[in-house]
Enzyme design. Structure first.
Site, PDB file in Angstrom:
ATOM      1  N   THR A 299     -10.140 -13.925   2.165  1.00  0.00           N
ATOM      2  CA  THR A 299      -8.860 -14.676   2.185  1.00  0.00           C
ATOM      3  C   THR A 299      -7.716 -13.658   2.222  1.00  0.00           C
ATOM      4  O   THR A 299      -6.884 -13.624   1.321  1.00  0.00           O
ATOM      5  CB  THR A 299      -8.721 -15.566   0.926  1.00  0.00           C
TER       6      THR A 299
ATOM      7  N   ASP B 298       7.673   9.400  -5.805  1.00  0.00           N
ATOM      8  CA  ASP B 298       8.897  10.143  -5.456  1.00  0.00           C
ATOM      9  C   ASP B 298       9.349   9.886  -4.020  1.00  0.00           C
ATOM     10  O   ASP B 298      10.194  10.618  -3.496  1.00  0.00           O
ATOM     11  CB  ASP B 298       8.678  11.652  -5.653  1.00  0.00           C
TER      12      ASP B 298
ATOM     13  N   ASP C 278      -5.216 -13.007  -4.143  1.00  0.00           N
ATOM     14  CA  ASP C 278      -5.997 -13.803  -5.093  1.00  0.00           C
ATOM     15  C   ASP C 278      -7.185 -12.990  -5.605  1.00  0.00           C
ATOM     16  O   ASP C 278      -7.286 -11.801  -5.305  1.00  0.00           O
ATOM     17  CB  ASP C 278      -6.466 -15.113  -4.413  1.00  0.00           C
TER      18      ASP C 278
ATOM     19  N   ASN D  23      -3.618   8.666   6.297  1.00  0.00           N
ATOM     20  CA  ASN D  23      -2.411   7.858   6.475  1.00  0.00           C
ATOM     21  C   ASN D  23      -2.071   7.552   7.927  1.00  0.00           C
ATOM     22  O   ASN D  23      -1.609   6.463   8.256  1.00  0.00           O
ATOM     23  CB  ASN D  23      -1.206   8.575   5.845  1.00  0.00           C
TER      24      ASN D  23
ATOM     25  N   HIS E 205       0.165   4.841  -1.999  1.00  0.00           N
ATOM     26  CA  HIS E 205       0.020   6.151  -1.351  1.00  0.00           C
ATOM     27  C   HIS E 205       1.162   7.089  -1.732  1.00  0.00           C
ATOM     28  O   HIS E 205       1.007   8.308  -1.680  1.00  0.00           O
ATOM     29  CB  HIS E 205      -0.098   5.982   0.168  1.00  0.00           C
ATOM     30  N   ASP E 206       2.296   6.519  -2.096  1.00  0.00           N
ATOM     31  CA  ASP E 206       3.395   7.366  -2.579  1.00  0.00           C
ATOM     32  C   ASP E 206       3.054   7.930  -3.958  1.00  0.00           C
ATOM     33  O   ASP E 206       3.121   9.142  -4.189  1.00  0.00           O
ATOM     34  CB  ASP E 206       4.693   6.540  -2.647  1.00  0.00           C
TER      35      ASP E 206
ATOM     36  N   PRO F   1      -7.938   8.620  -3.261  1.00  0.00           N
ATOM     37  CA  PRO F   1      -9.385   8.380  -3.229  1.00  0.00           C
ATOM     38  C   PRO F   1      -9.865   8.174  -1.791  1.00  0.00           C
ATOM     39  O   PRO F   1      -9.134   7.652  -0.960  1.00  0.00           O
ATOM     40  CB  PRO F   1      -9.540   7.099  -4.043  1.00  0.00           C
TER      41      PRO F   1
ATOM     42  N   HIS G  46      -7.041  -4.769  -2.421  1.00  0.00           N
ATOM     43  CA  HIS G  46      -7.766  -5.097  -1.195  1.00  0.00           C
ATOM     44  C   HIS G  46      -8.000  -6.596  -1.042  1.00  0.00           C
ATOM     45  O   HIS G  46      -8.803  -7.014  -0.222  1.00  0.00           O
ATOM     46  CB  HIS G  46      -9.079  -4.324  -1.139  1.00  0.00           C
TER      47      HIS G  46
ATOM     48  N   VAL H  33       0.418  10.863  -4.672  1.00  0.00           N
ATOM     49  CA  VAL H  33       0.665  12.214  -4.154  1.00  0.00           C
ATOM     50  C   VAL H  33       2.030  12.663  -4.665  1.00  0.00           C
ATOM     51  O   VAL H  33       3.048  12.082  -4.305  1.00  0.00           O
ATOM     52  CB  VAL H  33       0.634  12.211  -2.606  1.00  0.00           C
TER      53      VAL H  33
ATOM     54  N   SER I  33       7.807  10.522  -1.398  1.00  0.00           N
ATOM     55  CA  SER I  33       7.396  11.594  -0.470  1.00  0.00           C
ATOM     56  C   SER I  33       6.602  11.060   0.713  1.00  0.00           C
ATOM     57  O   SER I  33       6.602  11.672   1.788  1.00  0.00           O
ATOM     58  CB  SER I  33       6.597  12.670  -1.211  1.00  0.00           C
TER      59      SER I  33
ATOM     60  N   ARG J 221       0.827  -1.221   0.000  1.00  0.00           N
ATOM     61  CA  ARG J 221       0.000   0.000   0.000  1.00  0.00           C
ATOM     62  C   ARG J 221       0.858   1.268   0.000  1.00  0.00           C
ATOM     63  O   ARG J 221       0.450   2.304  -0.534  1.00  0.00           O
ATOM     64  CB  ARG J 221      -0.907  -0.038   1.235  1.00  0.00           C
TER      65      ARG J 221
HETATM   66  C1  HEM Z   1      -9.716   2.533  -5.143  1.00  0.00           C
HETATM   67  C2  HEM Z   1      -9.577   3.410  -4.173  1.00  0.00           C
HETATM   68  C3  HEM Z   1      -9.064   3.033  -2.818  1.00  0.00           C
HETATM   69  C4  HEM Z   1      -9.578   3.438  -1.640  1.00  0.00           C
HETATM   70  C5  HEM Z   1     -10.755   4.374  -1.436  1.00  0.00           C
HETATM   71  C6  HEM Z   1      -8.803   2.807  -0.607  1.00  0.00           C
HETATM   72  C7  HEM Z   1      -9.008   2.990   0.751  1.00  0.00           C
HETATM   73  C8  HEM Z   1      -8.447   2.193   1.726  1.00  0.00           C
HETATM   74  C9  HEM Z   1      -8.779   2.274   3.111  1.00  0.00           C
HETATM   75  C10 HEM Z   1      -9.754   3.274   3.739  1.00  0.00           C
HETATM   76  C11 HEM Z   1      -8.086   1.295   3.740  1.00  0.00           C
HETATM   77  C12 HEM Z   1      -8.170   0.926   5.206  1.00  0.00           C
HETATM   78  C13 HEM Z   1      -7.397   1.816   6.087  1.00  0.00           C
HETATM   79  C14 HEM Z   1      -7.623   1.511   7.529  1.00  0.00           C
HETATM   80  O1  HEM Z   1      -8.684   1.042   7.922  1.00  0.00           O
HETATM   81  O2  HEM Z   1      -6.702   1.786   8.300  1.00  0.00           O
HETATM   82  C15 HEM Z   1      -7.294   0.615   2.762  1.00  0.00           C
HETATM   83  C16 HEM Z   1      -6.460  -0.446   3.010  1.00  0.00           C
HETATM   84  C17 HEM Z   1      -5.650  -1.030   2.076  1.00  0.00           C
HETATM   85  N1  HEM Z   1      -5.510  -0.632   0.771  1.00  0.00           N
HETATM   86 FE1  HEM Z   1      -6.694   0.675  -0.204  1.00  0.00          FE
HETATM   87  N2  HEM Z   1      -7.840   2.035  -1.180  1.00  0.00           N
HETATM   88  C18 HEM Z   1      -7.940   2.150  -2.531  1.00  0.00           C
HETATM   89  C19 HEM Z   1      -7.114   1.573  -3.467  1.00  0.00           C
HETATM   90  C20 HEM Z   1      -6.040   0.784  -3.165  1.00  0.00           C
HETATM   91  C21 HEM Z   1      -5.019   0.392  -4.090  1.00  0.00           C
HETATM   92  C22 HEM Z   1      -4.941   0.882  -5.526  1.00  0.00           C
HETATM   93  C23 HEM Z   1      -4.153  -0.419  -3.421  1.00  0.00           C
HETATM   94  C24 HEM Z   1      -2.908  -1.094  -3.916  1.00  0.00           C
HETATM   95  C25 HEM Z   1      -2.636  -1.299  -5.153  1.00  0.00           C
HETATM   96  C26 HEM Z   1      -4.644  -0.539  -2.082  1.00  0.00           C
HETATM   97  C27 HEM Z   1      -4.091  -1.315  -1.107  1.00  0.00           C
HETATM   98  C28 HEM Z   1      -4.572  -1.416   0.186  1.00  0.00           C
HETATM   99  C29 HEM Z   1      -4.089  -2.392   1.124  1.00  0.00           C
HETATM  100  C30 HEM Z   1      -3.078  -3.487   0.842  1.00  0.00           C
HETATM  101  C31 HEM Z   1      -4.769  -2.146   2.324  1.00  0.00           C
HETATM  102  C32 HEM Z   1      -4.584  -2.891   3.653  1.00  0.00           C
HETATM  103  C33 HEM Z   1      -3.408  -2.250   4.365  1.00  0.00           C
HETATM  104  C34 HEM Z   1      -2.913  -2.939   5.607  1.00  0.00           C
HETATM  105  O3  HEM Z   1      -3.339  -4.051   5.900  1.00  0.00           O
HETATM  106  O4  HEM Z   1      -2.071  -2.321   6.273  1.00  0.00           O
HETATM  107  N3  HEM Z   1      -5.765   0.233  -1.952  1.00  0.00           N
HETATM  108  N4  HEM Z   1      -7.533   1.187   1.533  1.00  0.00           N
END
Ligand code: HEM
Length: 325
Positions: free
Chosen positions: A246, A74, A251, A94, A66-67, A163, A193, A70, A76, A62
């Protein structure tokens, strides 16, 4: 389709991509002469980190997302706040949610020992994202390298760049389009996700207060909603829930969860509000390798978002300490 067939596709696509992406100055062989062991060092460290804590793979992957959203890719997101500026990592989205910073610092230290002054922090994030995904079952992809780190990190820029969890389909499309990614990239990258965890608060309204009416989102599978309520009681939004059913394996189950009304956040469920999202989810479920392969390709696209203000190389990923020796 068999894995080997996808690997063939992967390599064919790679050759085409090298031709295209190298115009953007990133190349797969960027460190071949200056730090040939870079990829091996990163992979070994990621293997160790994820062996010790499987969940960390999600956090590491992730960070790259997030890098890149924004100021481009880079590094950041890794910078600490200064006396005058609150950094990205302190932004509401974040803070307390992004994880793995200490591991990136650790990897950077190893790289600095082996090849001082060579590997950028942004490139480390790109390599780590791939290796972490693969470690949990994802298909590998070629990582293009040569990113230049930035020198600024501004918390206020995060909200206007990333987003939100409450976004609908067109808001998601628009946010990805701002960084040059298309609707397909958005749908495929949402598959990130497939691993990791979400705070229960990330889908609180859907579970407990849908549209401010004190009810559960009626589109959620009722049995699933009941078990979710047990895991995420109303009074404890800080508990965690697996991002899909899972969540320790990368997957296509994220998409089958969506198709069976077991999605969690608004932004996940939003994919099912558009025919393109539904069509993609069906394909991914029918042919999971198709998703695994496409995820790698979409990560290449994301990793190619150019830095808006490239600065140089950082010895320590968390602070600005320009150094050219
Ligand atoms: C499509 C728009 C997206 C939104 C609105 C979004 C939002 C979020 C939010 C709100 C969380 C949970 C944060 C928390 O409860 O602390 C999360 C977790 C996560 N997101 Fe996204 N996300 C998006 C796209 C992505 C993308 C593109 C990726 C990677 C390619 C990604 C990878 C992850 C991962 C792996 C987690 C779990 C992190 C962890 O277990 O520490 N997300 N996301």
């Amino acid at each position: 389709m068999a894995t080997s067939c996808y690997q063939w596709f992967l390599w064919t696509a790679t050759i085409l991509l090298i031709a295209v992406v190298s115009q953007g100055q990133l190349t797969t062989d960027f460190y071949d002469s200056t730090c040939p062991q870079a990829a091996t060092i990163v992979k070994q460290k990621v293997d160790e980190i994820v062996d010790a804590d499987k969940g960390m793979a999600a956090g590491l992957m992730r960070l790259h997302f997030h890098d890149c959203f924004v100021r481009g890719c880079d590094g950041s997101v890794l910078l600490n706040s200064t006396n005058t500026t609150l950094a990205e990592k302190e932004a509401l989205i974040n803070n307390g949610s992004l994880r793995g910073f200490e591991h990136i610092d650790d990897i950077k230290m190893d790289l600095e020992c082996s090849c001082p002054g060579v590997v950028s922090c942004a490139d480390i994030l790109a390599m780590v994202a791939r290796d972490a995904t693969v470690k949990l079952g994802g298909l590998s992809w070629p990582v293009f390298l040569g990113r230049i780190d930035g020198a600024s990190s501004v918390a206020d820029e995060v909200n206007s760049s990333l987003p939100f969890r409450t976004y609908n389909f067109s808001q998601l499309v628009a946010t990805f389009a701002k960084v040059g990614l298309d609707t397909k990239d958005m749908i495929v990258l949402s598959g990130g996700h497939s691993i990791g965890q979400l705070h229960c608060g990330a889908f609180f309204e859907r579970l407990w207060d849908f549209q401010g009416q004190n009810i559960t989102d009626p589109s959620m599978d009722p049995e699933f909603a009941e078990s979710l309520k047990a895991q995420c009681p109303r009074d404890n939004p800080l508990l965690f829930k697996g991002a899909d059913s899972t969540n320790a394996t990368f997957d296509a189950v994220y998409y089958s969860d969506l198709l069976t009304h077991k999605g969690l956040m608004d932004s996940d469920v939003a994919l099912m509000s558009d025919p393109l999202g539904v069509e993609y989810a069906i394909k991914a479920v029918q042919d999971p390798y198709y998703f695994l392969f496409e995820f790698g390709m979409a990560m290449i696209n994301m990793g190619n978002i150019p830095a808006s203000d490239p600065y140089g190389w950082r010895k320590n990923c968390a602070v600005i300490e320009p150094c050219n020796n």
